[in-house]
Design a protein around this motif. Structure first.
Motif, PDB file in Angstrom:
ATOM      1  N   PRO A   1       0.693  -1.251   0.173  1.00  0.00           N
ATOM      2  CA  PRO A   1       0.381   0.015  -0.251  1.00  0.00           C
ATOM      3  C   PRO A   1       0.816   1.128   0.257  1.00  0.00           C
ATOM      4  CG  PRO A   1       0.037  -0.990   2.531  1.00  0.00           C
ATOM      5  CD  PRO A   1       0.782  -2.061   1.081  1.00  0.00           C
ATOM      6  N   ARG A   2       1.948   1.419  -0.151  1.00  0.00           N
ATOM      7  CA  ARG A   2       3.130   2.808   1.072  1.00  0.00           C
ATOM      8  C   ARG A   2       3.479   2.956  -0.767  1.00  0.00           C
ATOM      9  NH1 ARG A   2       7.214   0.073   3.951  1.00  0.00           N
ATOM     10  NH2 ARG A   2       7.371  -1.526   2.452  1.00  0.00           N
ATOM     11  N   ARG A   3       2.941   2.133  -1.773  1.00  0.00           N
ATOM     12  CA  ARG A   3       3.377   1.993  -3.226  1.00  0.00           C
ATOM     13  C   ARG A   3       2.079   3.242  -4.054  1.00  0.00           C
ATOM     14  NH1 ARG A   3       7.145  -0.715  -3.923  1.00  0.00           N
ATOM     15  NH2 ARG A   3       7.305  -2.767  -3.351  1.00  0.00           N
ATOM     16  N   LEU A   4       1.432   3.312  -3.054  1.00  0.00           N
ATOM     17  CA  LEU A   4      -0.208   3.597  -3.730  1.00  0.00           C
ATOM     18  C   LEU A   4       0.142   5.044  -3.667  1.00  0.00           C
ATOM     19  CD1 LEU A   4      -2.917   1.511  -2.194  1.00  0.00           C
ATOM     20  CD2 LEU A   4      -2.182   1.686  -5.029  1.00  0.00           C
ATOM     21  N   ARG A   5       0.477   5.371  -2.839  1.00  0.00           N
ATOM     22  CA  ARG A   5       0.632   7.431  -2.094  1.00  0.00           C
ATOM     23  C   ARG A   5       1.414   7.668  -3.600  1.00  0.00           C
ATOM     24  NH1 ARG A   5       5.779   8.839  -0.081  1.00  0.00           N
ATOM     25  NH2 ARG A   5       5.193  10.573   0.591  1.00  0.00           N
TER      26      ARG A   5
ATOM     27  N   LEU B   1       6.094   2.918  -9.481  1.00  0.00           N
ATOM     28  CA  LEU B   1       5.219   2.434 -10.246  1.00  0.00           C
ATOM     29  C   LEU B   1       5.410   1.302 -11.083  1.00  0.00           C
ATOM     30  CD1 LEU B   1       2.572   3.818 -11.900  1.00  0.00           C
ATOM     31  CD2 LEU B   1       4.758   4.684 -13.674  1.00  0.00           C
ATOM     32  N   ASN B   2       6.405   0.795 -11.340  1.00  0.00           N
ATOM     33  CA  ASN B   2       7.219   0.218 -11.652  1.00  0.00           C
ATOM     34  C   ASN B   2       6.247  -1.517 -11.053  1.00  0.00           C
ATOM     35  OD1 ASN B   2       7.573   0.687 -14.726  1.00  0.00           O
ATOM     36  ND2 ASN B   2       9.644   1.336 -14.365  1.00  0.00           N
ATOM     37  N   LYS B   3       7.015  -1.203 -10.071  1.00  0.00           N
ATOM     38  CA  LYS B   3       6.648  -2.413  -9.036  1.00  0.00           C
ATOM     39  C   LYS B   3       5.398  -2.880  -8.725  1.00  0.00           C
ATOM     40  CE  LYS B   3      11.107  -2.640  -7.072  1.00  0.00           C
ATOM     41  NZ  LYS B   3      11.945  -1.915  -5.362  1.00  0.00           N
TER      42      LYS B   3
ATOM     43  N   SER C   1      13.143   8.855 -11.064  1.00  0.00           N
ATOM     44  CA  SER C   1      14.328   7.410 -10.993  1.00  0.00           C
ATOM     45  C   SER C   1      13.156   6.369  -9.494  1.00  0.00           C
ATOM     46  CB  SER C   1      15.612   7.566 -11.238  1.00  0.00           C
ATOM     47  OG  SER C   1      15.535   7.930 -10.081  1.00  0.00           O
ATOM     48  N   ALA C   2      12.995   6.885  -8.961  1.00  0.00           N
ATOM     49  CA  ALA C   2      12.234   6.132  -7.745  1.00  0.00           C
ATOM     50  C   ALA C   2      10.978   6.187  -8.443  1.00  0.00           C
ATOM     51  CB  ALA C   2      12.953   7.150  -6.660  1.00  0.00           C
TER      52      ALA C   2
ATOM     53  N   HIS D   1      -1.650  -5.190 -13.994  1.00  0.00           N
ATOM     54  CA  HIS D   1      -2.143  -4.176 -15.416  1.00  0.00           C
ATOM     55  C   HIS D   1      -1.005  -3.478 -15.456  1.00  0.00           C
ATOM     56  CE1 HIS D   1      -5.551  -6.478 -15.132  1.00  0.00           C
ATOM     57  NE2 HIS D   1      -5.432  -6.280 -13.917  1.00  0.00           N
ATOM     58  N   ALA D   2      -1.267  -2.741 -16.458  1.00  0.00           N
ATOM     59  CA  ALA D   2      -0.485  -1.104 -16.697  1.00  0.00           C
ATOM     60  C   ALA D   2      -0.933  -0.090 -16.259  1.00  0.00           C
ATOM     61  CB  ALA D   2      -0.141  -1.003 -19.007  1.00  0.00           C
ATOM     62  N   LEU D   3      -0.862   0.956 -15.147  1.00  0.00           N
ATOM     63  CA  LEU D   3      -1.330   1.562 -14.762  1.00  0.00           C
ATOM     64  C   LEU D   3      -1.246   2.936 -15.091  1.00  0.00           C
ATOM     65  CD1 LEU D   3      -0.311   0.637 -10.646  1.00  0.00           C
ATOM     66  CD2 LEU D   3      -2.574  -0.313 -12.395  1.00  0.00           C
ATOM     67  N   VAL D   4      -0.119   3.305 -16.342  1.00  0.00           N
ATOM     68  CA  VAL D   4       0.227   4.544 -16.483  1.00  0.00           C
ATOM     69  C   VAL D   4       0.398   4.406 -17.924  1.00  0.00           C
ATOM     70  CG1 VAL D   4       1.107   6.984 -16.191  1.00  0.00           C
ATOM     71  CG2 VAL D   4       0.047   5.083 -14.377  1.00  0.00           C
TER      72      VAL D   4
END
Length: 322
Positions: A5-9, A38-40, A32-33, A47-50
């Motif tokens: 869930p930390r990646r959701l931000r 986003l890739n993770k 890059s971070a 799914h592709a998100l962006v």
């Protein structure tokens, strides 16, 4: 599907700012971070998100669904924090960002009264320019931001998802000139003033007024110097360095020898609005209470306290001397 869930931000920041670079600035991370996170997240979701385009980053349908879920989580956490802070009595810390004239005249004089009325409610103010304040609001480091706009040029673009905008006040712009510089001038041509305009910090609404006048008159509107505070503008005007457009609110309680304040048709008005994110089921919460207090303070303020000298706009065949 196990998602950190930390990646959701990161996904929320991209959705709200429109791109990886802007999201990195919001989150104080390197681009890059942000891309790595986003890739993770895309790997975890499957799914592709962006989708990246020349004009920015767009969320795919899967990305939109994920961003909506992230907002629900964010709202739930904010609601839990509000419940923990409030208790039985209205309590908590509300952080309000704004610009100098509004904080000085509308907010600060009322703080003792509000503190007495709501002893457990702490109102913290942050003074800064608009880009910095909006960044803090999107990062949820501010609960609400008071924004100034030039009414005639305010862009009707959509706000970030979940953000509300509430009008507080429309007030007239005033023309400030050196004392007696236009004495006896009945008709003022804003495109042919005898002195240059003072430049103002680009994110301020005053700058939009000067740009509007430049476009509407077709004339070359020269600017000199650059100021941020109204007191600096008034000092420059008193020194004969130029003229300035200033909102009525900024002149409240200010005494400056050597200047005339003029009410000139065509300058338009400044619109002041309150921006904040929607907090569902919190009509009586701390942020909503502070929003109500701001509305009440605005309604009690008399923008007519500053009495300018009214002048007429220049007739097309009778221009002021240049």
């Amino acid at each position: 599907m196990e998602i950190d869930p930390r990646r959701l931000r990161v996904l929320l920041a991209i959705a709200r700012t429109g791109g990886v670079l802007a999201a990195a600035d919001e989150l104080r991370l390197t681009p890059s971070a942000v891309s790595q996170q986003l890739n993770k997240l895309e790997d975890e979701s499957g799914h592709a998100l962006v989708v990246r385009t020349p004009k920015g980053s767009l969320l795919t349908p899967a990305g939109l669904a994920m961003a909506e879920a992230a907002e629900e989580i964010e709202r739930a956490l904010n609601a839990a924090r509000a419940r923990m802070e409030s208790g039985a009595e209205l309590a908590g810390v509300v952080r309000v960002g704004g610009f100098t004239s509004f904080l000085r005249t509308i907010v600060i004089p009322r703080l003792p009264e509000w503190r007495s009325q709501y002893p457990q409610l702490q109102i913290r103010i942050v003074e800064d320019d608009l880009p910095a304040l909006m960044r803090l609001l999107r990062q949820r480091e501010l609960d609400a931001v008071v924004v100034e706009l030039d009414s005639a040029t305010a862009e009707q673009r959509s706000l970030p998802t979940g953000m509300l905008e509430e009008p507080l006040l429309d007030e007239p712009w005033k023309l400030v000139v050196p004392s007696e510089a236009l004495l006896g001038t009945e008709n003022v041509d804003l495109a042919r003033l005898p002195l240059p305009w003072l430049g103002v910090e680009p994110s301020a609404a005053n700058a939009a007024v000067i740009g509007r006048l430049r476009r509407s008159t077709g004339a070359r509107v020269e600017t000199v110097h650059q100021y941020q505070e109204t007191l600096t503008a008034l000092a420059l005007v008193a020194a004969g360095e130029g003229v300035a457009v200033v909102p009525a609110l900024a002149l409240s309680g200010v005494v400056q020898d050597g200047v005339d304040v003029l009410d000139v048709p065509g300058l338009g008005t400044r619109r002041i609005v309150l921006r904040r994110f929607d907090r569902r089921n919190s009509a009586n919460g701390p942020v909503d209470t502070v929003a109500r207090l701001l509305r009440e303070s605005v309604s009690a303020f008399d923008t007519l306290a500053v009495a300018p000298r009214p002048v007429a706009p220049a007739h097309p065949e009778r221009r002021a001397p240049s």
